[in-house]
Motif scaffolding. Structure first.
Motif, short mmCIF file in Angstrom:
data_model
loop_
_atom_site.label_atom_id
_atom_site.label_comp_id
_atom_site.label_asym_id
_atom_site.label_seq_id
_atom_site.Cartn_x
_atom_site.Cartn_y
_atom_site.Cartn_z
N ASN A 169 0.83 -1.20 0.00
CA ASN A 169 0.00 0.00 0.00
C ASN A 169 0.87 1.25 0.00
O ASN A 169 1.75 1.40 0.87
N GLN A 170 0.61 2.16 -0.96
CA GLN A 170 1.36 3.41 -0.97
C GLN A 170 0.82 4.32 0.12
O GLN A 170 -0.39 4.43 0.33
N ILE A 171 1.74 4.94 0.86
CA ILE A 171 1.36 5.85 1.94
C ILE A 171 1.94 7.23 1.64
O ILE A 171 2.54 7.44 0.58
N SER A 172 1.75 8.16 2.55
CA SER A 172 2.22 9.54 2.34
C SER A 172 3.73 9.57 2.12
O SER A 172 4.48 8.78 2.71
N ASN A 173 4.16 10.49 1.28
CA ASN A 173 5.59 10.67 1.03
C ASN A 173 6.31 11.04 2.32
O ASN A 173 5.74 11.68 3.21
N ARG A 174 7.56 10.66 2.40
CA ARG A 174 8.38 11.03 3.53
C ARG A 174 8.62 12.53 3.53
O ARG A 174 8.39 13.20 2.53
N SER A 175 9.10 13.08 4.62
CA SER A 175 9.31 14.52 4.71
C SER A 175 10.29 15.05 3.67
O SER A 175 10.22 16.21 3.27
N ASP A 176 11.20 14.18 3.18
CA ASP A 176 12.15 14.59 2.14
C ASP A 176 11.60 14.37 0.74
O ASP A 176 12.31 14.58 -0.25
N GLY A 177 10.34 13.94 0.63
CA GLY A 177 9.70 13.75 -0.66
C GLY A 177 9.78 12.34 -1.20
O GLY A 177 9.17 12.03 -2.24
N ALA A 178 10.50 11.45 -0.53
CA ALA A 178 10.63 10.06 -1.00
C ALA A 178 9.27 9.36 -0.94
O ALA A 178 8.57 9.44 0.06
N MET A 179 8.91 8.67 -2.03
CA MET A 179 7.67 7.91 -2.06
C MET A 179 7.82 6.69 -1.16
O MET A 179 8.88 6.08 -1.09
N GLN A 180 6.72 6.32 -0.49
CA GLN A 180 6.76 5.21 0.46
C GLN A 180 5.63 4.22 0.25
O GLN A 180 4.53 4.59 -0.15
N TRP A 181 5.94 2.96 0.53
CA TRP A 181 4.94 1.90 0.53
C TRP A 181 5.07 1.13 1.84
O TRP A 181 6.13 1.08 2.45
N ARG A 182 3.94 0.53 2.26
CA ARG A 182 3.93 -0.24 3.51
C ARG A 182 3.40 -1.63 3.23
O ARG A 182 2.39 -1.80 2.55
N ASP A 183 4.11 -2.65 3.76
CA ASP A 183 3.65 -4.02 3.55
C ASP A 183 2.67 -4.43 4.64
O ASP A 183 2.32 -3.63 5.52
N GLY A 184 2.22 -5.68 4.61
CA GLY A 184 1.21 -6.15 5.54
C GLY A 184 1.68 -6.21 6.98
O GLY A 184 0.86 -6.28 7.90
N SER A 185 2.98 -6.18 7.20
CA SER A 185 3.54 -6.19 8.56
C SER A 185 3.95 -4.79 9.01
O SER A 185 4.65 -4.64 10.01
N ARG A 186 3.56 -3.79 8.22
CA ARG A 186 3.81 -2.37 8.51
C ARG A 186 5.28 -1.97 8.35
O ARG A 186 5.71 -0.92 8.83
N ASN A 187 6.07 -2.78 7.66
CA ASN A 187 7.42 -2.37 7.28
C ASN A 187 7.30 -1.36 6.15
O ASN A 187 6.37 -1.42 5.35
N THR A 188 8.23 -0.42 6.06
CA THR A 188 8.15 0.63 5.06
C THR A 188 9.28 0.55 4.05
O THR A 188 10.43 0.23 4.40
N TYR A 189 8.93 0.86 2.80
CA TYR A 189 9.87 0.84 1.69
C TYR A 189 9.86 2.23 1.05
O TYR A 189 8.89 2.60 0.39
#
Length: 201
Positions: A169-189
């Protein structure tokens, strides 16, 4: 009305799903269960380490802190090689105190277990470019504390990007603008310019 066979198959499927989703707890040296057994396990791990409902928690052996096992650089490299992954650094070194190195000294075993699971699920070529070496941002879930790992980003046709887009699931961008995704265990990419910054909780 559901037949006895259907009920057995349904329960069996649920149990299999639970076991397959338990790798984070297993990697931390624990056991997933509904009924805690103080005689065998004394510490109750955080939610999210076990598949299934929140009542299903990771129980860790007595005297062992949650996800506390730390790896030596040699141990981590052995796990990487055994699972078809490589590492790279601009300095060609693994000294934790040199920012141009890529070090795994002090990395949580659960972090590397997470990366191994991602490697096998995605079937992508994984090259680690950042570990516990100095030079990264500080924080509770930081590189230096063993929660983060960087892997190479290959651009628009990146295998990791394609897998993450399809499955997380794509979530809000990081404060530096990096795009983020979260897996089912709430780890972030988080996708940075030339690498992925991954946090395994």
């Amino acid at each position: 009305m559901r037949s006895t066979l259907q009920t057995v198959l349904f329960i069996g499927a649920c149990l299999v799903a639970d076991v397959l989703g338990d790798w984070r707890c297993l990697g931390a040296g624990g056991k997933c269960q509904y009924d805690l057994s103080p005689s065998a396990m004394s510490r109750r791990g955080p939610e999210g380490l076990c598949n299934g409902p929140s009542a299903r928690r990771c129980c860790l052996p007595a005297g062992r802190e949650e996800n506390a096992e730390r790896l030596t650089n040699a141990e981590a490299l052995q796990i990487l090689r055994a699972n078809g992954m490589t590492w790279s650094s601009t300095g060609g070194c693994n000294d934790r105190n040199v920012r141009s190195c890529t070090s795994f000294t002090g990395m949580r075993r659960a972090t590397l277990v997470g990366l191994v699971a991602f490697k096998h699920a995605s079937k992508c070529n994984i090259v680690v470019t950042g570990g516990t070496e100095t030079g990264h941002s500080s924080g509770e879930y930081s590189h230096s504390k063993g929660y983060k790992v960087d892997i190479r980003y290959y651009g628009v046709n990146d295998c990791v990007l394609n897998f993450v887009r399809r499955n997380f699931n794509q979530i809000s961008n990081r404060s530096d603008g990096a795009m983020q995704w979260r897996d089912g265990s709430r780890n972030t990419y988080a996708r940075e310019s030339n690498h992925w910054d991954i946090t395994y909780y």
